[in-house]
Design a protein around this motif. Structure first.
Motif, PDB file in Angstrom:
ATOM      1  N   THR A  85       1.880   3.555  10.377  1.00  0.00           N
ATOM      2  CA  THR A  85       2.463   3.597   9.036  1.00  0.00           C
ATOM      3  C   THR A  85       1.803   4.692   8.205  1.00  0.00           C
ATOM      4  O   THR A  85       2.466   5.414   7.457  1.00  0.00           O
ATOM      5  CB  THR A  85       2.301   2.237   8.340  1.00  0.00           C
ATOM      6  OG1 THR A  85       2.843   1.225   9.171  1.00  0.00           O
ATOM      7  CG2 THR A  85       2.999   2.209   7.001  1.00  0.00           C
ATOM      8  N   TYR A  86       0.489   4.827   8.355  1.00  0.00           N
ATOM      9  CA  TYR A  86      -0.271   5.862   7.667  1.00  0.00           C
ATOM     10  C   TYR A  86       0.254   7.253   8.036  1.00  0.00           C
ATOM     11  O   TYR A  86       0.526   8.084   7.162  1.00  0.00           O
ATOM     12  CB  TYR A  86      -1.749   5.735   8.029  1.00  0.00           C
ATOM     13  CG  TYR A  86      -2.606   6.907   7.643  1.00  0.00           C
ATOM     14  CD1 TYR A  86      -3.034   7.084   6.336  1.00  0.00           C
ATOM     15  CD2 TYR A  86      -2.993   7.844   8.594  1.00  0.00           C
ATOM     16  CE1 TYR A  86      -3.822   8.160   5.985  1.00  0.00           C
ATOM     17  CE2 TYR A  86      -3.788   8.918   8.253  1.00  0.00           C
ATOM     18  CZ  TYR A  86      -4.200   9.077   6.953  1.00  0.00           C
ATOM     19  OH  TYR A  86      -4.976  10.140   6.606  1.00  0.00           O
ATOM     20  N   THR A  87       0.431   7.485   9.332  1.00  0.00           N
ATOM     21  CA  THR A  87       0.899   8.788   9.800  1.00  0.00           C
ATOM     22  C   THR A  87       2.295   9.096   9.263  1.00  0.00           C
ATOM     23  O   THR A  87       2.564  10.207   8.800  1.00  0.00           O
ATOM     24  CB  THR A  87       0.914   8.825  11.340  1.00  0.00           C
ATOM     25  OG1 THR A  87      -0.386   8.467  11.820  1.00  0.00           O
ATOM     26  CG2 THR A  87       1.259  10.202  11.847  1.00  0.00           C
TER      27      THR A  87
ATOM     28  N   SER B 293       0.827  -1.212   0.000  1.00  0.00           N
ATOM     29  CA  SER B 293       0.000   0.000   0.000  1.00  0.00           C
ATOM     30  C   SER B 293       0.857   1.256   0.000  1.00  0.00           C
ATOM     31  O   SER B 293       0.544   2.235  -0.685  1.00  0.00           O
ATOM     32  CB  SER B 293      -0.917   0.015   1.218  1.00  0.00           C
ATOM     33  OG  SER B 293      -1.766  -1.084   1.202  1.00  0.00           O
ATOM     34  N   GLU B 294       1.931   1.229   0.768  1.00  0.00           N
ATOM     35  CA  GLU B 294       2.797   2.402   0.846  1.00  0.00           C
ATOM     36  C   GLU B 294       3.419   2.737  -0.510  1.00  0.00           C
ATOM     37  O   GLU B 294       3.459   3.897  -0.914  1.00  0.00           O
ATOM     38  CB  GLU B 294       3.919   2.176   1.872  1.00  0.00           C
ATOM     39  CG  GLU B 294       3.445   2.023   3.287  1.00  0.00           C
ATOM     40  CD  GLU B 294       3.188   0.575   3.678  1.00  0.00           C
ATOM     41  OE1 GLU B 294       2.917  -0.264   2.783  1.00  0.00           O
ATOM     42  OE2 GLU B 294       3.245   0.286   4.867  1.00  0.00           O
TER      43      GLU B 294
ATOM     44  N   ALA C  84      -2.240   2.374  11.485  1.00  0.00           N
ATOM     45  CA  ALA C  84      -2.335   3.811  11.737  1.00  0.00           C
ATOM     46  C   ALA C  84      -0.962   4.478  11.810  1.00  0.00           C
ATOM     47  O   ALA C  84      -0.777   5.588  11.300  1.00  0.00           O
ATOM     48  CB  ALA C  84      -3.114   4.073  13.014  1.00  0.00           C
TER      49      ALA C  84
ATOM     50  N   ILE D  34       2.086   9.864   5.319  1.00  0.00           N
ATOM     51  CA  ILE D  34       1.566  11.164   4.905  1.00  0.00           C
ATOM     52  C   ILE D  34       2.533  12.298   5.286  1.00  0.00           C
ATOM     53  O   ILE D  34       2.607  13.296   4.587  1.00  0.00           O
ATOM     54  CB  ILE D  34       0.156  11.446   5.451  1.00  0.00           C
ATOM     55  CG1 ILE D  34       0.118  11.423   6.971  1.00  0.00           C
ATOM     56  CG2 ILE D  34      -0.853  10.489   4.868  1.00  0.00           C
ATOM     57  CD1 ILE D  34      -1.196  11.880   7.557  1.00  0.00           C
TER      58      ILE D  34
ATOM     59  N   LEU E 242      -5.381   5.230   1.075  1.00  0.00           N
ATOM     60  CA  LEU E 242      -5.051   5.896   2.331  1.00  0.00           C
ATOM     61  C   LEU E 242      -6.030   5.511   3.436  1.00  0.00           C
ATOM     62  O   LEU E 242      -5.620   5.304   4.586  1.00  0.00           O
ATOM     63  CB  LEU E 242      -5.031   7.412   2.141  1.00  0.00           C
ATOM     64  CG  LEU E 242      -3.809   7.984   1.454  1.00  0.00           C
ATOM     65  CD1 LEU E 242      -4.028   9.437   1.088  1.00  0.00           C
ATOM     66  CD2 LEU E 242      -2.582   7.838   2.334  1.00  0.00           C
ATOM     67  N   LYS E 243      -7.312   5.408   3.112  1.00  0.00           N
ATOM     68  CA  LYS E 243      -8.297   4.978   4.111  1.00  0.00           C
ATOM     69  C   LYS E 243      -8.013   3.566   4.589  1.00  0.00           C
ATOM     70  O   LYS E 243      -8.102   3.268   5.781  1.00  0.00           O
ATOM     71  CB  LYS E 243      -9.716   5.055   3.542  1.00  0.00           C
ATOM     72  CG  LYS E 243     -10.255   6.450   3.426  1.00  0.00           C
ATOM     73  CD  LYS E 243     -11.645   6.429   2.841  1.00  0.00           C
ATOM     74  CE  LYS E 243     -12.122   7.819   2.532  1.00  0.00           C
ATOM     75  NZ  LYS E 243     -13.453   7.822   1.897  1.00  0.00           N
TER      76      LYS E 243
ATOM     77  N   LEU F 186      -5.063   2.045   4.587  1.00  0.00           N
ATOM     78  CA  LEU F 186      -3.844   2.063   5.389  1.00  0.00           C
ATOM     79  C   LEU F 186      -4.107   2.656   6.773  1.00  0.00           C
ATOM     80  O   LEU F 186      -3.591   2.151   7.775  1.00  0.00           O
ATOM     81  CB  LEU F 186      -2.756   2.854   4.663  1.00  0.00           C
ATOM     82  CG  LEU F 186      -1.347   2.741   5.218  1.00  0.00           C
ATOM     83  CD1 LEU F 186      -0.866   1.301   5.175  1.00  0.00           C
ATOM     84  CD2 LEU F 186      -0.404   3.629   4.427  1.00  0.00           C
ATOM     85  N   ALA F 187      -4.921   3.687   6.852  1.00  0.00           N
ATOM     86  CA  ALA F 187      -5.251   4.288   8.149  1.00  0.00           C
ATOM     87  C   ALA F 187      -6.019   3.305   9.026  1.00  0.00           C
ATOM     88  O   ALA F 187      -5.823   3.263  10.241  1.00  0.00           O
ATOM     89  CB  ALA F 187      -6.069   5.562   7.941  1.00  0.00           C
TER      90      ALA F 187
END
Length: 88
Positions: free
Chosen positions: A76-78, A24-25, A74, A81, A66-67, A69-70
């Motif tokens: 990794t998402y932060t 995803s990243e 969480a 971004i 992004l949704k 991954l969040a």
């Protein structure tokens, strides 16, 4: 379109392990590169409505990823971004 070298650098910077090319990243980072390139193109070509539609689709796909991954990771998402300079 982004160059092959830019794509390789983006994958290398965002991958989880040595053979990772589809996490995803990585997908979000590649979409961000394509979105930035297309946005720059549209600044000079105001009437390119087909390109604008493609940009909208790319942004929607990135938002879905992004949704996901969040929801799943969480932290990794932060970090992602912050690294990409997205404002969420």
């Amino acid at each position: 379109m982004i160059s092959a070298q830019l794509k390789q650098n983006t994958v290398r910077d965002h991958r989880r392990h040595a053979k990772d090319s589809g996490s995803s990243e990585v997908q979000i980072a590649l979409l961000t590169e394509r979105i930035n390139a297309l946005a720059d193109h549209l600044k000079g070509h105001d009437k390119d409505n087909h390109g604008r539609l493609g940009l909208t689709k790319l942004v929607s796909k990135r938002n879905r990823l992004l949704k996901y991954l969040a929801r799943e990771k969480a932290e990794t998402y932060t970090a992602l971004i912050q690294k990409l300079g997205l404002r969420k």
